[in-house]
Design an enzyme around this catalytic site. Structure first.
Site, PDB file in Angstrom:
ATOM      1  N   ARG A  56       0.836  -1.202   0.000  1.00 30.22           N
ATOM      2  CA  ARG A  56       0.000   0.000   0.000  1.00 30.22           C
ATOM      3  C   ARG A  56       0.871   1.254   0.000  1.00 30.22           C
ATOM      4  NH1 ARG A  56      -2.143   1.273   4.171  1.00 30.22           N
ATOM      5  NH2 ARG A  56      -1.208  -0.173   5.648  1.00 30.22           N
ATOM      6  N   LYS A 197      -8.563  -2.687  -0.122  1.00 34.74           N
ATOM      7  CA  LYS A 197      -8.444  -1.844   1.067  1.00 34.74           C
ATOM      8  C   LYS A 197      -9.247  -0.555   0.932  1.00 34.74           C
ATOM      9  CE  LYS A 197      -6.031  -4.486   3.681  1.00 34.74           C
ATOM     10  NZ  LYS A 197      -6.708  -5.149   4.830  1.00 34.74           N
ATOM     11  N   HIS A 216     -11.166  -4.822  11.158  1.00 33.35           N
ATOM     12  CA  HIS A 216     -10.025  -5.408  10.446  1.00 33.35           C
ATOM     13  C   HIS A 216      -9.631  -6.665  11.197  1.00 33.35           C
ATOM     14  CE1 HIS A 216      -5.580  -5.101   9.053  1.00 33.35           C
ATOM     15  NE2 HIS A 216      -6.299  -5.730   8.153  1.00 33.35           N
ATOM     16  N   SER A 234      -1.356  -6.437   9.022  1.00 28.91           N
ATOM     17  CA  SER A 234      -0.768  -7.341   8.049  1.00 28.91           C
ATOM     18  C   SER A 234       0.481  -8.010   8.610  1.00 28.91           C
ATOM     19  CB  SER A 234      -0.398  -6.559   6.780  1.00 28.91           C
ATOM     20  OG  SER A 234       0.281  -7.369   5.864  1.00 28.91           O
ATOM     21  N   LYS A 238      -3.414 -13.172  10.997  1.00 27.79           N
ATOM     22  CA  LYS A 238      -4.867 -13.283  10.919  1.00 27.79           C
ATOM     23  C   LYS A 238      -5.297 -14.397   9.982  1.00 27.79           C
ATOM     24  CE  LYS A 238      -6.194  -9.285   9.501  1.00 27.79           C
ATOM     25  NZ  LYS A 238      -4.854  -8.912   9.001  1.00 27.79           N
ATOM     26  N   THR A 239      -4.754 -14.374   8.774  1.00 31.66           N
ATOM     27  CA  THR A 239      -5.149 -15.369   7.777  1.00 31.66           C
ATOM     28  C   THR A 239      -4.715 -16.765   8.186  1.00 31.66           C
ATOM     29  OG1 THR A 239      -5.022 -13.713   6.019  1.00 31.66           O
ATOM     30  CG2 THR A 239      -4.937 -16.021   5.353  1.00 31.66           C
ATOM     31  N   ASP A 253     -10.021 -11.258   6.679  1.00 30.26           N
ATOM     32  CA  ASP A 253      -9.455  -9.909   6.832  1.00 30.26           C
ATOM     33  C   ASP A 253     -10.441  -8.816   7.241  1.00 30.26           C
ATOM     34  OD1 ASP A 253      -7.073  -8.319   6.648  1.00 30.26           O
ATOM     35  OD2 ASP A 253      -7.835  -7.442   4.807  1.00 30.26           O
ATOM     36  N   ARG A 316       2.085 -12.168  -1.850  1.00 29.53           N
ATOM     37  CA  ARG A 316       0.665 -12.387  -1.550  1.00 29.53           C
ATOM     38  C   ARG A 316       0.040 -13.426  -2.469  1.00 29.53           C
ATOM     39  NH1 ARG A 316      -1.912  -9.627   2.893  1.00 29.53           N
ATOM     40  NH2 ARG A 316      -0.524  -7.912   3.445  1.00 29.53           N
TER      41      ARG A 316
END
Length: 526
Positions: A56, A197, A216, A234, A238-239, A253, A316
């Protein structure tokens, strides 16, 4: 000020025979290969590179300063204003630019799995692989008319480079949201994550007015309907941690929390895959198949090398949620019984797991401490301590207190257990210590979800005030107290006190918080 010319140009663009609508996944893969946008790997996934922008670009993100949102946006370095006239001129230039292309791609979809809160979207892309990414990340089927939300349109032109002097941007790249025009305008960057995003930012603005808390976080549930949320920035896990073989994945996410329960905002997953292994993360590994998109993953003779970070650490994989075998469809579940706050502590002083009081939960939610990991943003090459309010400050158009207040009310109303889990370093800071082993983190999270830590004897950390379990199935006892994992105890004390001071300095901006919440933070040495 309605952008009449822009609206007409968009209509012309969408109705043009050069604009191809609703291409299925195989056709998009074929187009991307034909256009030399990427290569097919031996997994069937499409491998692409995003050039200069591998993460980002927060300094290039803007919100149009419009009368309807002027007093409700939390303006500042995160939500930078741009004038309506500046946006209008740039919007028309981008649409004209796309009109000159031989082909563009357009599709309709949704964000928000709960029909009552679905937001219809149209996305228009210059690249076939960007369109494939959007098809996999957004919801492909919905129930139009159930929601009262007006549609949004994403217009993405990555090869259009802005001129900051003329176009009012900070660089060649730009991500601009107009809430009155219901448009997200993206250009100058090939990083596809800006699309997902930006729509999360849109939902973060719209949903509180519907009494929905946008979050988030990842989420999963078990056969008894016991839902868990995993908050974190990030790279904190989480994933990875929400993808469980014995729990159903709701999403990885972005979620909304209504009075009735949880819903996924997206229709796909966007997993970090640096050092991905089949043994450690089999569900993600197997999801990277035909139709998936690999961003900036090194490929040799058609084979992805997930350990190669020469392009970026922020490699990713984008794939539809159905690629996870036990994903919940539709992605809607009841209110959570457990919340996990994830942090990747580069200082190596936070405990691997601790149970929080309600006040501590609010303190750490408002603090949102973690370490930014290499590659997640431009300019980040080493882990860097940061405080990101609500574990998602870059995506919050409103004041943080809006979201924190809603979370506190929901924790109270649903009697939720909250844990802080450090997926970062142990035995020393970054460069000296080691990253917490995933199998230990999984064991701790599982124990928390099963309620196995509720009856375990605890000790209170003298600096951070956190309750540390004395034991946890599958985890060495000496790891549970971070000080015990350090050889140099004096170095630990010095580092822990330094981090405690950073917490205190950051929390000064929340001086309006209740005294009980302010007092729930670490003890700062005199």
């Amino acid at each position: 000020m309605k952008i009449v010319n822009g609206s007409k140009q968009l209509e012309q663009l969408l109705s043009s025979p050069k604009t191809i609508h609703q291409l299925p996944v195989p056709a998009l893969v074929e187009r991307a290969l034909m256009n030399h946008e990427g290569e097919l790997t031996n997994t069937g996934a499409l491998s692409v590179q995003t050039g200069t922008y591998t993460g980002r670009s927060p300094k290039d993100k803007f919100i149009v300063d419009e009368p309807s949102v002027r007093t409700t946006i939390d303006w500042g370095s995160v939500n930078q204003p741009i004038s309506q006239s500046t946006f209008k001129a740039l919007y028309e230039k981008v649409l004209y630019y796309l009109q000159q292309k031989d082909v563009r791609y357009a599709s309709n979809g949704f964000v928000g799995a709960d029909p009552a809160y679905q937001l219809p979207i149209t996305y228009v892309n210059e690249f076939a692989w960007h369109h494939l990414f959007a098809r996999q990340l957004f919801i492909r089927e919905g129930q139009p008319g159930k929601s009262n939300q007006e549609p949004f349109t994403i217009v993405s032109a990555p090869t259009f480079k802005a001129n900051p002097t003329i176009d009012g941007t900070n660089s060649e790249a730009f991500v601009i949201i107009s809430f009155e025009e219901r448009v997200v305008l993206i250009g100058g960057t090939e990083y596809a994550g800006e699309m997902k995003k930006s729509m999360f930012s849109v939902m973060n603005y719209l949903m509180p007015d519907e009494d929905v808390l946008p979050m988030h976080c990842s989420a999963n549930t078990n056969e008894n309907g016991e839902t868990a949320l995993f908050f974190g920035l990030s790279g904190t896990g989480k994933t990875t941690l929400s993808a469980s073989t014995h729990r159903s994945l709701i999403g990885d996410d972005e979620h909304g929390w209504t009075e009735a329960g949880i819903f996924n905002i997206e229709g796909g997953c966007y997993a970090k895959c640096i050092h991905l292994s089949q043994e450690q993360e089999p569900q993600i590994w197997n999801a990277i198949s035909f139709g998936a998109v690999l961003e900036n993953v090194a490929v040799s003779e058609g084979k992805p090398n997930y350990d190669d970070a020469h392009l970026t650490e922020n490699t990713r994989a984008a794939y539809p949620i159905e690629a996870i075998p036990n994903a919940l469809k539709p992605s809607v579940a009841g209110s959570p019984t457990t919340i996990i706050f994830l942090t990747a502590d580069a200082f190596g002083v936070l405990p691997p797991i601790s149970k929080l009081t309600k006040e501590q939960a609010m303190y750490h939610f408002l603090s949102g401490y973690t370490s930014k990991l290499a590659g997640t943003e431009r300019g980040i090459t080493q882990p860097e301590a940061t405080f990101s309010t609500c574990f998602g400050a870059p995506f919050l158009p409103r004041k943080p207190e809006t979201y924190a207040s809603m979370l506190g009310e929901k924790i109270e109303a649903n009697d939720v257990d909250v844990f802080l889990v450090n997926t970062g370093w142990t035995g020393g800071s970054y460069g000296t210590g080691s990253r917490m082993k995933l199998r230990y983190t999984r064991a701790m999270v599982e124990a928390a979800l099963q309620g196995e830590l509720n009856q375990v004897e605890t000790e209170t950390d003298p600096i951070f005030g956190l309750r540390l379990p004395s034991r946890c199935p599958g985890v060495p006892d000496e790891l549970l107290n971070p000080r015990n994992a350090w050889v140099d105890k004096a170095a630990y004390d010095k580092t822990a006190n330094a981090l405690a001071s950073k917490f205190a300095d950051n929390f000064v901006r929340f001086s309006s918080a209740k005294a009980s919440i302010q007092q729930a933070g670490p003890t700062v040495p005199n």
